[in-house]
Design a protein around this motif. Structure first.
Motif, PDB file in Angstrom:
ATOM      1  N   LEU A   1      10.638  36.220  19.730  1.00  0.00           N
ATOM      2  CA  LEU A   1      11.907  36.124  20.461  1.00  0.00           C
ATOM      3  C   LEU A   1      12.309  34.673  20.674  1.00  0.00           C
ATOM      4  O   LEU A   1      13.491  34.336  20.623  1.00  0.00           O
ATOM      5  CB  LEU A   1      11.788  36.842  21.805  1.00  0.00           C
TER       6      LEU A   1
ATOM      7  N   LEU B   1       6.876  30.360  29.638  1.00  0.00           N
ATOM      8  CA  LEU B   1       6.253  30.466  30.967  1.00  0.00           C
ATOM      9  C   LEU B   1       5.668  31.854  31.184  1.00  0.00           C
ATOM     10  O   LEU B   1       4.577  32.004  31.740  1.00  0.00           O
ATOM     11  CB  LEU B   1       7.293  30.144  32.037  1.00  0.00           C
ATOM     12  N   ILE B   2       6.390  32.879  30.707  1.00  0.00           N
ATOM     13  CA  ILE B   2       5.876  34.252  30.858  1.00  0.00           C
ATOM     14  C   ILE B   2       4.555  34.399  30.110  1.00  0.00           C
ATOM     15  O   ILE B   2       3.590  34.966  30.622  1.00  0.00           O
ATOM     16  CB  ILE B   2       6.904  35.272  30.332  1.00  0.00           C
TER      17      ILE B   2
ATOM     18  N   MET C   1      23.396  38.234  19.655  1.00  0.00           N
ATOM     19  CA  MET C   1      23.277  36.994  18.889  1.00  0.00           C
ATOM     20  C   MET C   1      24.592  36.715  18.181  1.00  0.00           C
ATOM     21  O   MET C   1      25.090  37.547  17.434  1.00  0.00           O
ATOM     22  CB  MET C   1      22.168  37.127  17.839  1.00  0.00           C
TER      23      MET C   1
ATOM     24  N   SER D   1       5.013  38.768  20.252  1.00  0.00           N
ATOM     25  CA  SER D   1       6.401  39.245  20.291  1.00  0.00           C
ATOM     26  C   SER D   1       7.299  38.260  21.030  1.00  0.00           C
ATOM     27  O   SER D   1       8.453  38.065  20.645  1.00  0.00           O
ATOM     28  CB  SER D   1       6.482  40.637  20.886  1.00  0.00           C
ATOM     29  N   LEU D   2       6.778  37.602  22.071  1.00  0.00           N
ATOM     30  CA  LEU D   2       7.623  36.611  22.744  1.00  0.00           C
ATOM     31  C   LEU D   2       7.788  35.354  21.891  1.00  0.00           C
ATOM     32  O   LEU D   2       8.832  34.706  21.960  1.00  0.00           O
ATOM     33  CB  LEU D   2       7.058  36.266  24.121  1.00  0.00           C
TER      34      LEU D   2
ATOM     35  N   VAL E   1       8.201  43.084  27.682  1.00  0.00           N
ATOM     36  CA  VAL E   1       8.724  42.814  26.332  1.00  0.00           C
ATOM     37  C   VAL E   1      10.132  43.405  26.202  1.00  0.00           C
ATOM     38  O   VAL E   1      11.024  42.789  25.596  1.00  0.00           O
ATOM     39  CB  VAL E   1       7.778  43.372  25.258  1.00  0.00           C
TER      40      VAL E   1
ATOM     41  N   LEU F   1       7.871  39.228  15.577  1.00  0.00           N
ATOM     42  CA  LEU F   1       8.191  40.351  16.460  1.00  0.00           C
ATOM     43  C   LEU F   1       7.554  41.637  15.957  1.00  0.00           C
ATOM     44  O   LEU F   1       6.958  42.401  16.729  1.00  0.00           O
ATOM     45  CB  LEU F   1       9.711  40.497  16.509  1.00  0.00           C
TER      46      LEU F   1
ATOM     47  N   LEU G   1      13.829  33.453  17.489  1.00  0.00           N
ATOM     48  CA  LEU G   1      15.170  34.011  17.308  1.00  0.00           C
ATOM     49  C   LEU G   1      16.170  33.366  18.251  1.00  0.00           C
ATOM     50  O   LEU G   1      17.354  33.251  17.951  1.00  0.00           O
ATOM     51  CB  LEU G   1      15.141  35.519  17.556  1.00  0.00           C
ATOM     52  N   ASN G   2      15.696  32.945  19.434  1.00  0.00           N
ATOM     53  CA  ASN G   2      16.617  32.458  20.459  1.00  0.00           C
ATOM     54  C   ASN G   2      17.030  31.017  20.233  1.00  0.00           C
ATOM     55  O   ASN G   2      18.075  30.591  20.710  1.00  0.00           O
ATOM     56  CB  ASN G   2      15.954  32.609  21.830  1.00  0.00           C
TER      57      ASN G   2
ATOM     58  N   ILE H   1       1.811  40.477  23.494  1.00  0.00           N
ATOM     59  CA  ILE H   1       2.995  39.918  24.144  1.00  0.00           C
ATOM     60  C   ILE H   1       3.190  38.476  23.701  1.00  0.00           C
ATOM     61  O   ILE H   1       4.329  37.998  23.598  1.00  0.00           O
ATOM     62  CB  ILE H   1       2.909  40.062  25.676  1.00  0.00           C
TER      63      ILE H   1
ATOM     64  N   TYR I   1      20.574  41.811  13.112  1.00  0.00           N
ATOM     65  CA  TYR I   1      19.981  41.544  14.421  1.00  0.00           C
ATOM     66  C   TYR I   1      20.096  42.764  15.317  1.00  0.00           C
ATOM     67  O   TYR I   1      19.137  43.175  15.977  1.00  0.00           O
ATOM     68  CB  TYR I   1      20.694  40.373  15.105  1.00  0.00           C
TER      69      TYR I   1
ATOM     70  N   VAL J   1      15.670  36.894  31.825  1.00  0.00           N
ATOM     71  CA  VAL J   1      14.333  36.316  31.665  1.00  0.00           C
ATOM     72  C   VAL J   1      13.713  36.013  33.026  1.00  0.00           C
ATOM     73  O   VAL J   1      12.509  36.170  33.224  1.00  0.00           O
ATOM     74  CB  VAL J   1      14.412  35.066  30.779  1.00  0.00           C
TER      75      VAL J   1
ATOM     76  N   LYS K   1      11.449  29.536  29.489  1.00  0.00           N
ATOM     77  CA  LYS K   1      11.077  30.596  30.434  1.00  0.00           C
ATOM     78  C   LYS K   1      10.207  31.644  29.747  1.00  0.00           C
ATOM     79  O   LYS K   1       9.251  32.140  30.337  1.00  0.00           O
ATOM     80  CB  LYS K   1      12.335  31.243  31.005  1.00  0.00           C
ATOM     81  N   LEU K   2      10.537  31.960  28.484  1.00  0.00           N
ATOM     82  CA  LEU K   2       9.699  32.913  27.739  1.00  0.00           C
ATOM     83  C   LEU K   2       8.284  32.364  27.576  1.00  0.00           C
ATOM     84  O   LEU K   2       7.296  33.087  27.729  1.00  0.00           O
ATOM     85  CB  LEU K   2      10.307  33.197  26.369  1.00  0.00           C
TER      86      LEU K   2
END
Lengths: 108, 144
Positions: free
Chosen positions: A58, A73-74, B1, A54-55, B56, A16, A61-62, A51, B12, B71, A70-71
């Protein structure tokens, strides 16, 4: 178990922060370069690589969810759409370029 | 989170808040660049950059608040900003071409087509009248 969570946090944060660094570089170069096509190069770097990094951070982290897909896909969508819009903006610049400056004339 | 560890959660939280603040400042700088840009292409480039940064921000908020529907909004935002850049560049190019040629090209084409069509319709009508007259004459001759 706790150490794994911390490792995930550090890995995601690294990605990130790398993405943020790319965005900062993008902003600086957009201010520093002084012709549209050069600036477009910097902006396209941020659009795809910044991007993407950074995605990816994410996503790490997710964890593994539908949100992660979906991220992804972006990111894939931006990889496809950013060159197209850059191409159109360059065509616009060629069409509306007004002859004489220090960069010479753009070939039409 | 939500991870169950208090220290991790606060870290976080501060990470995400810091990233959102940096992105907000950069978004403002992008807007300034769009105001400064001397040509139209400059403004379009910076609008495109702003779209990326907003994406972002939305994705970060989605991970931070654990709301997965954000999203979806991000995907739709990506599509709409792509469409906006394409439509704006096409429209501006069209306007510039019309200004260069001095007259609106569409009107010219339209009038030429109209003239051609008019001539064609007149010829057709003349032929039809002739044929009808001819058939009428034939029928008359057969009657006699």
């Amino acid at each position: 178990m706790e150490i794994l969570l911390w490792i995930r946090f550090i890995l995601g944060t690294l990605f990130l922060l790398a993405g943020m660094l790319l965005f900062v570089v993008e902003i600086i170069s957009v201010y520093k370069l002084d012709y549209v096509l050069d600036r477009m190069h910097a902006a396209a770097t941020g659009d795809t690589f910044g991007i993407g990094l950074s995605l990816t951070g994410l996503m790490i982290l997710n964890g593994l969810n539908l949100t992660t897909l979906k991220l992804l896909l972006i990111v894939v969508f931006l990889w496809c759409s950013s060159p197209v819009s850059s191409h159109l903006i360059a065509k616009l610049e060629v069409a509306t370029h007004e002859g004489e400056d220090k960069y010479g004339e753009v070939e039409k | 989170m939500s991870s169950g560890i208090h220290a991790l959660e606060t870290t976080y939280y501060f990470l995400f808040i810091g990233i959102l603040m940096v992105l907000g400042i950069m978004l403002f700088l992008c807007l300034l660049r769009a105001c400064m840009g001397p040509t139209v292409a400059d403004r379009l480039v910076s609008v495109n950059m702003m779209g990326t940064m907003v994406m972002v921000i939305i994705a970060t908020l989605a991970v931070m608040m654990e709301e997965s529907y954000l999203v979806d909004i991000c995907i739709i935002y990506a599509m709409i900003s792509f469409l906006a850049v394409i439509v704006l560049s096409k429209v501006i190019m069209g306007v510039r071409k019309e200004e260069e040629s001095g007259e609106t090209p569409r009107e010219k084409e339209f009038t030429e087509e109209m003239m051609e069509e008019k001539e064609f319709v007149e010829e057709m009508m003349e032929e039809e009248v002739r044929e009808a007259l001819g058939e009428y004459g034939k029928e008359k001759r057969e009657d006699e």
